[in-house]
Motif scaffolding. Structure first.
Motif, PDB file in Angstrom:
ATOM      1  N   SER A 107       9.210  16.087  -1.916  1.00 28.44           N
ATOM      2  CA  SER A 107      10.296  15.930  -0.959  1.00 28.44           C
ATOM      3  C   SER A 107      10.085  14.693  -0.099  1.00 28.44           C
ATOM      4  O   SER A 107      11.005  13.905   0.135  1.00 28.44           O
ATOM      5  N   MET A 108       8.856  14.491   0.381  1.00 30.75           N
ATOM      6  CA  MET A 108       8.574  13.340   1.232  1.00 30.75           C
ATOM      7  C   MET A 108       8.628  12.027   0.459  1.00 30.75           C
ATOM      8  O   MET A 108       8.944  10.978   1.025  1.00 30.75           O
ATOM      9  N   ALA A 109       8.322  12.041  -0.817  1.00 31.22           N
ATOM     10  CA  ALA A 109       8.406  10.809  -1.606  1.00 31.22           C
ATOM     11  C   ALA A 109       9.814  10.237  -1.569  1.00 31.22           C
ATOM     12  O   ALA A 109      10.010   9.018  -1.413  1.00 31.22           O
ATOM     13  N   TYR A 110      10.815  11.098  -1.671  1.00 27.49           N
ATOM     14  CA  TYR A 110      12.205  10.632  -1.603  1.00 27.49           C
ATOM     15  C   TYR A 110      12.604  10.293  -0.174  1.00 27.49           C
ATOM     16  O   TYR A 110      13.361   9.345   0.072  1.00 27.49           O
ATOM     17  N   THR A 111      12.119  11.069   0.802  1.00 31.84           N
ATOM     18  CA  THR A 111      12.430  10.779   2.193  1.00 31.84           C
ATOM     19  C   THR A 111      11.923   9.397   2.592  1.00 31.84           C
ATOM     20  O   THR A 111      12.597   8.638   3.289  1.00 31.84           O
ATOM     21  N   VAL A 112      10.709   9.054   2.147  1.00 31.14           N
ATOM     22  CA  VAL A 112      10.099   7.774   2.484  1.00 31.14           C
ATOM     23  C   VAL A 112      10.965   6.616   1.992  1.00 31.14           C
ATOM     24  O   VAL A 112      11.123   5.605   2.683  1.00 31.14           O
ATOM     25  N   ILE A 113      11.545   6.754   0.823  1.00 24.99           N
ATOM     26  CA  ILE A 113      12.372   5.665   0.290  1.00 24.99           C
ATOM     27  C   ILE A 113      13.560   5.403   1.204  1.00 24.99           C
ATOM     28  O   ILE A 113      13.912   4.254   1.489  1.00 24.99           O
ATOM     29  N   GLY A 114      14.187   6.471   1.689  1.00 25.57           N
ATOM     30  CA  GLY A 114      15.335   6.299   2.567  1.00 25.57           C
ATOM     31  C   GLY A 114      14.983   5.704   3.909  1.00 25.57           C
ATOM     32  O   GLY A 114      15.801   5.018   4.527  1.00 25.57           O
ATOM     33  N   LEU A 115      13.769   5.948   4.398  1.00 29.67           N
ATOM     34  CA  LEU A 115      13.391   5.507   5.740  1.00 29.67           C
ATOM     35  C   LEU A 115      12.630   4.183   5.766  1.00 29.67           C
ATOM     36  O   LEU A 115      12.730   3.434   6.731  1.00 29.67           O
ATOM     37  N   ALA A 171       0.831  -1.209   0.000  1.00 24.05           N
ATOM     38  CA  ALA A 171       0.000   0.000   0.000  1.00 24.05           C
ATOM     39  C   ALA A 171       0.862   1.254   0.000  1.00 24.05           C
ATOM     40  O   ALA A 171       0.558   2.233  -0.702  1.00 24.05           O
ATOM     41  N   LEU A 172       1.953   1.242   0.759  1.00 20.12           N
ATOM     42  CA  LEU A 172       2.830   2.412   0.806  1.00 20.12           C
ATOM     43  C   LEU A 172       3.447   2.672  -0.561  1.00 20.12           C
ATOM     44  O   LEU A 172       3.496   3.823  -1.024  1.00 20.12           O
ATOM     45  N   THR A 173       3.912   1.613  -1.221  1.00 15.71           N
ATOM     46  CA  THR A 173       4.505   1.771  -2.552  1.00 15.71           C
ATOM     47  C   THR A 173       3.490   2.344  -3.534  1.00 15.71           C
ATOM     48  O   THR A 173       3.787   3.297  -4.273  1.00 15.71           O
ATOM     49  N   LEU A 174       2.297   1.778  -3.539  1.00 15.63           N
ATOM     50  CA  LEU A 174       1.262   2.275  -4.443  1.00 15.63           C
ATOM     51  C   LEU A 174       0.925   3.732  -4.135  1.00 15.63           C
ATOM     52  O   LEU A 174       0.732   4.545  -5.044  1.00 15.63           O
ATOM     53  N   LEU A 178      16.290  -2.329  -2.106  1.00 16.83           N
ATOM     54  CA  LEU A 178      15.050  -1.991  -2.808  1.00 16.83           C
ATOM     55  C   LEU A 178      14.968  -0.519  -3.206  1.00 16.83           C
ATOM     56  O   LEU A 178      14.042  -0.130  -3.913  1.00 16.83           O
ATOM     57  N   ARG A 179      15.914   0.301  -2.760  1.00 15.88           N
ATOM     58  CA  ARG A 179      15.780   1.739  -2.997  1.00 15.88           C
ATOM     59  C   ARG A 179      15.926   2.095  -4.472  1.00 15.88           C
ATOM     60  O   ARG A 179      15.190   2.935  -4.993  1.00 15.88           O
ATOM     61  N   ALA A 180      16.881   1.478  -5.146  1.00 13.36           N
ATOM     62  CA  ALA A 180      17.049   1.794  -6.568  1.00 13.36           C
ATOM     63  C   ALA A 180      15.788   1.433  -7.352  1.00 13.36           C
ATOM     64  O   ALA A 180      15.396   2.139  -8.287  1.00 13.36           O
ATOM     65  N   ARG A 181      15.109   0.321  -6.953  1.00 17.29           N
ATOM     66  CA  ARG A 181      13.876  -0.054  -7.634  1.00 17.29           C
ATOM     67  C   ARG A 181      12.783   0.990  -7.387  1.00 17.29           C
ATOM     68  O   ARG A 181      11.982   1.297  -8.275  1.00 17.29           O
ATOM     69  N   MET A 182      12.749   1.534  -6.173  1.00 17.50           N
ATOM     70  CA  MET A 182      11.744   2.557  -5.874  1.00 17.50           C
ATOM     71  C   MET A 182      12.024   3.845  -6.655  1.00 17.50           C
ATOM     72  O   MET A 182      11.094   4.497  -7.139  1.00 17.50           O
ATOM     73  N   PHE A 183      13.291   4.227  -6.777  1.00 16.28           N
ATOM     74  CA  PHE A 183      13.614   5.420  -7.566  1.00 16.28           C
ATOM     75  C   PHE A 183      13.201   5.219  -9.025  1.00 16.28           C
ATOM     76  O   PHE A 183      12.713   6.148  -9.679  1.00 16.28           O
ATOM     77  N   ALA A 184      13.389   3.998  -9.530  1.00 11.95           N
ATOM     78  CA  ALA A 184      12.957   3.714 -10.894  1.00 11.95           C
ATOM     79  C   ALA A 184      11.436   3.810 -11.003  1.00 11.95           C
ATOM     80  O   ALA A 184      10.902   4.326 -11.994  1.00 11.95           O
ATOM     81  N   LEU A 185      10.726   3.332  -9.974  1.00 13.59           N
ATOM     82  CA  LEU A 185       9.268   3.427  -9.985  1.00 13.59           C
ATOM     83  C   LEU A 185       8.807   4.883  -9.969  1.00 13.59           C
ATOM     84  O   LEU A 185       7.847   5.246 -10.638  1.00 13.59           O
ATOM     85  N   LEU A 186       9.500   5.731  -9.175  1.00 17.19           N
ATOM     86  CA  LEU A 186       9.118   7.135  -9.143  1.00 17.19           C
ATOM     87  C   LEU A 186       9.343   7.791 -10.505  1.00 17.19           C
ATOM     88  O   LEU A 186       8.564   8.658 -10.919  1.00 17.19           O
ATOM     89  N   SER A 187      10.399   7.395 -11.181  1.00 15.89           N
ATOM     90  CA  SER A 187      10.602   7.917 -12.536  1.00 15.89           C
ATOM     91  C   SER A 187       9.482   7.450 -13.463  1.00 15.89           C
ATOM     92  O   SER A 187       8.957   8.221 -14.273  1.00 15.89           O
ATOM     93  N   SER A 188       9.092   6.170 -13.328  1.00 17.63           N
ATOM     94  CA  SER A 188       8.043   5.643 -14.203  1.00 17.63           C
ATOM     95  C   SER A 188       6.689   6.262 -13.892  1.00 17.63           C
ATOM     96  O   SER A 188       5.787   6.237 -14.740  1.00 17.63           O
ATOM     97  N   ALA A 189       6.532   6.834 -12.688  1.00 13.87           N
ATOM     98  CA  ALA A 189       5.261   7.470 -12.329  1.00 13.87           C
ATOM     99  C   ALA A 189       4.956   8.667 -13.218  1.00 13.87           C
ATOM    100  O   ALA A 189       3.817   9.152 -13.232  1.00 13.87           O
ATOM    101  N   TRP A 190       5.961   9.168 -13.929  1.00 12.91           N
ATOM    102  CA  TRP A 190       5.743  10.285 -14.851  1.00 12.91           C
ATOM    103  C   TRP A 190       5.367   9.812 -16.256  1.00 12.91           C
ATOM    104  O   TRP A 190       4.940  10.624 -17.081  1.00 12.91           O
ATOM    105  N   THR A 191       5.511   8.524 -16.523  1.00 13.55           N
ATOM    106  CA  THR A 191       5.340   8.050 -17.895  1.00 13.55           C
ATOM    107  C   THR A 191       3.908   8.188 -18.383  1.00 13.55           C
ATOM    108  O   THR A 191       3.632   8.830 -19.404  1.00 13.55           O
ATOM    109  N   VAL A 192       2.971   7.564 -17.666  1.00  8.99           N
ATOM    110  CA  VAL A 192       1.574   7.610 -18.102  1.00  8.99           C
ATOM    111  C   VAL A 192       1.048   9.044 -18.125  1.00  8.99           C
ATOM    112  O   VAL A 192       0.417   9.462 -19.112  1.00  8.99           O
ATOM    113  N   PRO A 193       1.295   9.860 -17.074  1.00  5.52           N
ATOM    114  CA  PRO A 193       0.842  11.255 -17.160  1.00  5.52           C
ATOM    115  C   PRO A 193       1.424  12.011 -18.348  1.00  5.52           C
ATOM    116  O   PRO A 193       0.747  12.862 -18.939  1.00  5.52           O
TER     117      PRO A 193
END
Length: 491
Positions: A151-159, A45-48, A165-180
């Motif tokens: 800012s908090m989106a990146y903070t959450v990944i670190g905490l 749920a947090l990832t989504l 798993l952090r590199a995968r989350m950064f990739a997901l955040l980048s992909s979050a811009w694709t569909v929009p």
């Protein structure tokens, strides 16, 4: 500020989430290993929620850019059209700084909740606005919320996520811009045509509610920072981070507005006064060593500034160049933006798969800058010269997107791994601040170059030559700075 911010974290690399009662990070359960997913168990749920939070910001940004001309015409704001973009961007600075500091004191949940609430209020105000000043107020509120959420989106990944798993989350955040990036302008334009531009803002409200419902419960389960936060500095209110972020915003706005003046007697002193106000404020809201590009975190923040200056500063003028200089229609010109967004995700995913030793990430950043520079060169050639087919610019910017994805992922991962857990909010906020400043400054300087070219009888081409030369120089600087991403080993 604590010198811990500028020191590398020893051991396996990077800060972890705060330890739980058993001494293990609460985000990692017994028996989990590298094969686990960012969608495993309670983390799903947090990832989504985090991905949806970034997606809603992307959709709002791209959607509003599509319908902004109609909004300005309807609300009689064409004479101050630029502020429809600048109000959000500059308020973003304040939201980023305040949220990052608040997260270091009490954890990310409150900052994320406040950011989403302010963003929702801003969307409601802008969507209901009956005048241009009221619309700009809504945009400023949106900017405060966007700064906090990103800012908090990146903070959450670190905490909340283990290192592997952090590199995968950064990739997901980048992909979050694709569909929009692909459907945002289409949906916004359709809403505006069939109903009203107000529908773009009203559509955001249920998205914000869903993102909050998914994200906030997981954040509340996180403990505060693993190290005790530093005591609030004694001193007058005007030396606080909030005051400094306001001064940084004001100084940046003054500098950009000065560049649009025709009277040199006003332009020169105001252009000097802007940085005189902004630079000391910037020093107070970033980790020690940032302005000096000290090896480690300081250089990492500088790399984010250069990356975003090159990418967003160049991309801002791609549609203008293709339409005005090469006669390409708006829909085809927009292909370049979509191509860059898609290949950014591809580059980020490639880097996530090869992510490993920190020393390898430094090489990835260097490679990313070099590929981005090559893509910029191809794109600029197709925009500026008749000898190259104009749609080659789309291919060029697709290449640039690959380089951006590789370097952005590698540099962000490495910079946050060097930040202690008690300063994750500060460093994450500083990275987002660098991105906002770079985008505002390079786009503003490029816009001023085009305006000056017209004022002196030249064409848009002359202004774009200057702009692309500037962003190319920033890319070269990034190649040189990338070697400072990690401090040299002691001894």
């Amino acid at each position: 500020m604590s010198q811990e911010v500028n020191q590398a974290v020893e051991g396996a690399g990077g800060p972890s989430a705060p330890p739980g009662a058993d001494g293990a990070p609460p985000s990692v359960t017994a028996g989990e290993g590298p094969a686990e997913s960012v969608f495993s168990g309670a983390r799903r749920a947090l990832t989504l929620g985090v991905v949806l939070s970034v997606s809603m910001v992307a959709f709002e940004s791209l959607g509003v850019a599509t319908v902004l001309p109609g909004i300005a015409d309807d609300l009689h704001g064409l004479g101050a059209y630029g502020w429809g973009l600048s109000a959000l961007m500059l308020a973003n600075i304040v939201g980023t700084v305040v949220a990052g500091r608040a997260a270091d004191r009490s954890g990310p949940a409150r900052s994320m909740a406040a950011g989403m609430l302010v963003f929702a209020v801003g969307c409601a105000v802008a969507g209901a606005a009956v005048s241009w000043p009221l619309f700009l107020l809504g945009r400023a509120l949106q900017g405060l919320g966007v700064g906090a959420v990103m800012s908090m989106a990146y903070t959450v990944i670190g905490l909340a996520y283990p290192e592997h798993l952090r590199a995968r989350m950064f990739a997901l955040l980048s992909s979050a811009w694709t569909v929009p990036s692909l459907i945002g302008p289409v949906i916004a334009g359709t809403l505006s045509d069939l109903t009203s531009w107000r529908g773009v803002f009203l559509l955001m409200l249920p998205l914000i509610a869903v993102a909050a419902a998914l994200t906030l419960p997981g954040l509340r389960r996180l403990d505060g920072p693993s190290a005790a936060p530093a005591a609030a500095p004694a001193g007058p209110w005007w030396q606080s981070p909030l005051a400094a972020s306001v001064l940084l915003t004001a100084g940046t706005a003054l500098f950009l507005q000065a560049l649009l003046l025709k009277n040199l007697a006003l332009l020169i002193p105001l252009a000097l006064a802007g940085p005189a106000v902004a630079v000391p404020a910037l020093r107070r809201v970033t980790p020690d060593g940032t302005l000096g590009l000290r090896a480690g975190v300081g250089a990492g923040i500088g790399i984010r500034f250069l990356l975003c200056g090159v990418y967003f500063g160049s991309e801002a003028f791609l549609p203008l160049g293709l339409q005005e200089l090469r006669g390409v229609n708006a829909s085809l010109a927009g292909l370049g933006l979509s191509a860059g967004a898609i290949t950014w995700v591809a580059g980020s995913a490639w880097q996530a798969r090869r992510d490993g030793r920190a020393q390898g990430r430094t090489g990835s950043v260097t490679l990313g800058f070099a590929v981005l520079l090559a893509g910029l060169a191809v794109m600029a050639a197709a925009v500026l010269t008749e000898a190259v087919p104009p749609l080659v610019a789309v291919a060029g910017w697709a290449l640039g997107g690959v380089g951006m994805g590789v370097a952005f992922n590698a540099a962000t991962t490495d910079t946050l791994e060097q930040a202690p857990a008690a300063r994750q909010g500060l460093v994450s906020g500083s990275l987002q601040l660098a991105q906002t400043l770079a985008t505002a400054l390079v786009s503003g300087i490029g816009g001023a170059a085009v305006a000056m070219a017209h004022q002196h009888g030249a064409t848009t081409r002359a202004g774009l030559v200057f702009t692309f030369a500037l962003t190319a120089a920033l890319a070269v600087a990034g190649v040189l700075l990338s070697r400072r991403l990690r401090p040299a080993p002691a001894g």
